[in-house]
Design a protein around this motif. Structure first.
Motif, PDB file in Angstrom:
ATOM      1  N   THR A  21       1.012  -1.679  -0.089  1.00  0.00           N
ATOM      2  CA  THR A  21      -0.407   0.261   0.075  1.00  0.00           C
ATOM      3  C   THR A  21       0.974   1.334  -0.346  1.00  0.00           C
ATOM      4  N   VAL A  22       2.156   1.356  -0.320  1.00  0.00           N
ATOM      5  CA  VAL A  22       3.136   2.317  -0.018  1.00  0.00           C
ATOM      6  C   VAL A  22       2.741   3.344  -0.781  1.00  0.00           C
ATOM      7  N   ARG A  23       2.861   3.020  -2.510  1.00  0.00           N
ATOM      8  CA  ARG A  23       2.225   4.095  -3.242  1.00  0.00           C
ATOM      9  C   ARG A  23       0.300   4.642  -3.072  1.00  0.00           C
ATOM     10  N   ALA A  24      -0.149   3.783  -2.596  1.00  0.00           N
ATOM     11  CA  ALA A  24      -1.515   4.307  -3.172  1.00  0.00           C
ATOM     12  C   ALA A  24      -1.615   4.659  -1.284  1.00  0.00           C
ATOM     13  N   ASP A  25      -0.777   4.654  -0.434  1.00  0.00           N
ATOM     14  CA  ASP A  25      -1.312   5.641   0.844  1.00  0.00           C
ATOM     15  C   ASP A  25      -0.253   7.027   0.760  1.00  0.00           C
ATOM     16  N   SER A  26       0.446   6.822  -0.487  1.00  0.00           N
ATOM     17  CA  SER A  26       0.847   8.463  -0.152  1.00  0.00           C
ATOM     18  C   SER A  26      -0.141   9.330  -0.864  1.00  0.00           C
ATOM     19  N   VAL A  27      -0.474   8.781  -1.820  1.00  0.00           N
ATOM     20  CA  VAL A  27      -1.650   9.257  -2.467  1.00  0.00           C
ATOM     21  C   VAL A  27      -3.179  10.186  -2.037  1.00  0.00           C
ATOM     22  N   VAL A  28      -2.751   9.004  -1.016  1.00  0.00           N
ATOM     23  CA  VAL A  28      -4.184   9.306  -0.073  1.00  0.00           C
ATOM     24  C   VAL A  28      -3.713  10.254   1.211  1.00  0.00           C
ATOM     25  N   ASN A  29      -2.053  10.136   2.000  1.00  0.00           N
ATOM     26  CA  ASN A  29      -2.056  11.058   2.328  1.00  0.00           C
ATOM     27  C   ASN A  29      -1.518  12.454   1.843  1.00  0.00           C
ATOM     28  N   SER A  30      -1.725  12.962   0.205  1.00  0.00           N
ATOM     29  CA  SER A  30      -1.236  14.442   0.098  1.00  0.00           C
ATOM     30  C   SER A  30      -2.570  14.883   0.157  1.00  0.00           C
ATOM     31  N   ILE A  31      -4.040  13.795   0.008  1.00  0.00           N
ATOM     32  CA  ILE A  31      -5.350  14.392   0.231  1.00  0.00           C
ATOM     33  C   ILE A  31      -6.020  14.247   0.758  1.00  0.00           C
ATOM     34  N   ILE A  32      -5.777  13.481   2.365  1.00  0.00           N
ATOM     35  CA  ILE A  32      -6.080  13.701   3.370  1.00  0.00           C
ATOM     36  C   ILE A  32      -5.523  13.496   4.539  1.00  0.00           C
ATOM     37  N   LYS A  33      -6.340  14.573   5.013  1.00  0.00           N
ATOM     38  CA  LYS A  33      -4.977  14.999   6.298  1.00  0.00           C
ATOM     39  C   LYS A  33      -5.731  14.355   7.566  1.00  0.00           C
ATOM     40  N   GLN A  34      -4.812  13.247   7.689  1.00  0.00           N
ATOM     41  CA  GLN A  34      -5.131  12.889   9.726  1.00  0.00           C
ATOM     42  C   GLN A  34      -6.558  12.730   9.840  1.00  0.00           C
ATOM     43  N   PRO A  35      -7.485  11.293   9.421  1.00  0.00           N
ATOM     44  CA  PRO A  35      -8.445  11.421   9.941  1.00  0.00           C
ATOM     45  C   PRO A  35      -8.845  10.049  10.541  1.00  0.00           C
ATOM     46  N   PHE A  36      -7.776   9.832  11.116  1.00  0.00           N
ATOM     47  CA  PHE A  36      -7.910   9.317  12.063  1.00  0.00           C
ATOM     48  C   PHE A  36      -6.928   9.353  13.561  1.00  0.00           C
ATOM     49  N   GLY A  37      -7.650   9.039  14.789  1.00  0.00           N
ATOM     50  CA  GLY A  37      -6.750   9.628  16.157  1.00  0.00           C
ATOM     51  C   GLY A  37      -7.307  10.905  16.648  1.00  0.00           C
ATOM     52  N   PRO A  38      -6.250  11.593  17.524  1.00  0.00           N
ATOM     53  CA  PRO A  38      -6.441  12.285  18.352  1.00  0.00           C
ATOM     54  C   PRO A  38      -6.738  13.827  17.655  1.00  0.00           C
ATOM     55  N   HIS A  39      -5.929  13.937  16.766  1.00  0.00           N
ATOM     56  CA  HIS A  39      -5.488  15.555  16.566  1.00  0.00           C
ATOM     57  C   HIS A  39      -7.074  15.623  14.745  1.00  0.00           C
ATOM     58  N   SER A  40      -7.718  14.188  14.344  1.00  0.00           N
ATOM     59  CA  SER A  40      -8.561  14.875  14.205  1.00  0.00           C
ATOM     60  C   SER A  40     -10.360  14.587  14.491  1.00  0.00           C
ATOM     61  N   ILE A  41     -10.296  14.497  16.254  1.00  0.00           N
ATOM     62  CA  ILE A  41     -11.485  15.057  17.136  1.00  0.00           C
ATOM     63  C   ILE A  41     -11.862  16.501  16.613  1.00  0.00           C
ATOM     64  N   GLY A  42     -13.180  16.354  15.782  1.00  0.00           N
ATOM     65  CA  GLY A  42     -13.705  17.238  16.212  1.00  0.00           C
ATOM     66  C   GLY A  42     -12.911  18.734  15.050  1.00  0.00           C
ATOM     67  N   ASN A  43     -12.638  17.866  13.964  1.00  0.00           N
ATOM     68  CA  ASN A  43     -11.928  18.529  13.281  1.00  0.00           C
ATOM     69  C   ASN A  43     -12.904  18.303  11.688  1.00  0.00           C
ATOM     70  N   LEU A  44     -13.408  19.527  11.556  1.00  0.00           N
ATOM     71  CA  LEU A  44     -13.892  18.943  10.105  1.00  0.00           C
ATOM     72  C   LEU A  44     -13.438  19.675   8.642  1.00  0.00           C
ATOM     73  N   ASP A  45     -12.028  19.825   8.902  1.00  0.00           N
ATOM     74  CA  ASP A  45     -11.086  20.314   7.380  1.00  0.00           C
ATOM     75  C   ASP A  45      -9.807  18.624   7.552  1.00  0.00           C
ATOM     76  N   VAL A  46     -10.045  17.796   7.715  1.00  0.00           N
ATOM     77  CA  VAL A  46      -8.986  16.613   7.687  1.00  0.00           C
ATOM     78  C   VAL A  46      -9.373  16.401   6.021  1.00  0.00           C
ATOM     79  N   TRP A  47     -10.214  16.771   5.263  1.00  0.00           N
ATOM     80  CA  TRP A  47     -10.268  15.857   4.163  1.00  0.00           C
ATOM     81  C   TRP A  47      -9.304  17.651   2.700  1.00  0.00           C
ATOM     82  N   SER A  48      -8.941  17.182   1.593  1.00  0.00           N
ATOM     83  CA  SER A  48      -8.915  18.404   1.059  1.00  0.00           C
ATOM     84  C   SER A  48     -10.399  18.330   0.040  1.00  0.00           C
ATOM     85  N   TYR A  49     -10.689  19.728  -0.030  1.00  0.00           N
ATOM     86  CA  TYR A  49     -11.906  20.521  -1.043  1.00  0.00           C
ATOM     87  C   TYR A  49     -11.070  20.825  -2.611  1.00  0.00           C
TER      88      TYR A  49
END
Length: 76
Positions: A21-49
């Motif tokens: 999943t290395v390449r696929a993960d790199s694509v995901v990480n470029s458009i989605i910022k920390q969708p899980f974990g403590p940094h995402s709680i209450g954060n509605l801006d994890v997706w790139s719009y």
């Protein structure tokens, strides 16, 4: 609701062809910022719009998939 839904199959195909999943993960990480974990709680801006970023990454994935298929077939 659309964010990521159409790209899922492309990401899965890329990971399947790659065998990891290395390449696929790199694509995901470029458009989605920390969708899980403590940094995402209450954060509605994890997706790139940015629609352009999504389109560019979809094209990038298509090129990676095409290149990997050609390499597996012995082409360039």
């Amino acid at each position: 609701m659309r964010d990521g839904v159409q790209e899922y199959e492309y990401l899965r195909l890329l990971a399947d062809i790659d065998g990891n999943t290395v390449r696929a993960d790199s694509v995901v990480n470029s458009i989605i910022k920390q969708p899980f974990g403590p940094h995402s709680i209450g954060n509605l801006d994890v997706w790139s719009y940015d629609a352009r970023a999504w389109d560019e990454n979809r094209i990038r994935m298509g090129k990676m998939i095409d290149r990997l298929i050609r390499l597996k077939k012995g082409g360039k």
